[in-house]
Design a protein around this motif. Sequence first.
Motif, short mmCIF file in Angstrom:
data_model
loop_
_atom_site.label_atom_id
_atom_site.label_comp_id
_atom_site.label_asym_id
_atom_site.label_seq_id
_atom_site.Cartn_x
_atom_site.Cartn_y
_atom_site.Cartn_z
N GLY A 98 0.80 -1.23 0.00
CA GLY A 98 0.00 0.00 0.00
C GLY A 98 0.83 1.27 0.00
N LEU A 99 2.15 1.13 -0.12
CA LEU A 99 3.01 2.32 -0.07
C LEU A 99 2.80 3.22 -1.30
N ASP A 100 2.69 2.56 -2.45
CA ASP A 100 2.33 3.31 -3.66
C ASP A 100 1.10 2.61 -4.26
N LYS A 101 0.37 3.36 -5.09
CA LYS A 101 -0.94 2.87 -5.55
C LYS A 101 -0.87 1.50 -6.22
N ALA A 102 0.18 1.27 -7.03
CA ALA A 102 0.25 0.01 -7.78
C ALA A 102 1.01 -1.08 -7.01
N ASN A 103 1.34 -0.77 -5.75
CA ASN A 103 2.15 -1.70 -4.95
C ASN A 103 3.45 -2.08 -5.66
#
Length: 365
Positions: free
Chosen positions: A310-315
């Motif tokens: 969940g750190l960046d939108k696309a994981n």
Amino acid sequence: MAAITNLTMKEYQVVLISMSGVRVYNKKLLNLGLTLPGFVDRSRVIASLPSLGLLTIASHTPENWEVVYIELDDYTESDIEKIINLRPDIIAFSSLTARINETYLLSNKFRKLGFTTIIGGLHVSALPEEGMEFADCLIQGEGEIIWEKLLRDFENKQLKPLYSSITNHNFAFHFNASKIPKYELLDISKYNRLTIQTTRGCPLHCSFCAASRTISSYKKKSIELIEKELNKIFELWNKPFIELADDNTFVDKVWSKDLLKLFSEYKMKWFTETDISVAYDDALLELLAKSNCAQILIGFETSNSEGLLGLDKANWKHKQFDNYLKAIEKIQSYGISVNGCFILGFDTDTKDTFKETEFFIKESH
Ligand code: SF4
């Protein structure tokens, strides 16, 4: 304190003050013996870099303004007196969170003495309501277009409390309209590295990261413009170590290869920040080595893969986790050292995370 001024008489004068470097203010942490040796070393490097933001602003200053550039790291009352004695029309600060309290104090001090003060930089860009208490005017976001408008408003006695490229798209900046930073304002002999910016922002949007949120969306400069900036530096300076003031240089691999071909034409060592995807592109790694890249900094963020979820939108970062060790080894095999960055304190971290991080760092060299 280093102050360099253009001695020709102009109608107006602005003093640009760089407040860089890192301070630990938290007494509890200090009492616990916080040392962070690697971090302190890196912060010394950062503190010894000139403020590229202010040198860029200086190049966007209209001709009828004289520019004085000053770095305030450890300073005394006599340094402050010298600034007061210049009697500038405007005193403008660039500051990060680590020194924002000092910046606010100094700004208030100058205002009480009747000077007009301006603050820009990442901290006030994130928290303009807070910063507005401490200065006559704030710059939120990119300053290049705002700067000239702001100075003209000042001349016409119409200075506004906030100029924002985030909320006012008329101030959003086309990167190829950049002017070459005024490196000539520096006492260039005292630096062991200079900065250029080839890209701004990062499209990955990691949730904790200010890149692309606070200043601008991802953009890159033309190779021709970067060449002009390098030529300017090499005209002035004979200690070629360049630090790229980028968030994530190699997002666009095609453009990156052109950039690296350009860098190979200069006798210089250099450093930048990027993500792990460089390790997946052999041609790019070869060019990196050929261009004398000394080190790249990569945010691995954690040795605990759950923290990346969940750190960046696309994981994207989570998906790279299993490649970390091999990727580091591959980059190192090209003679380029990897400066790994980690965050401790993800919601999924435990006390064991400290040991696990130490183990990962040792295993990856
Ligand atoms: S990859 Fe790096 S620069 Fe890009 S958003 Fe994530 S932490 Fe920020």
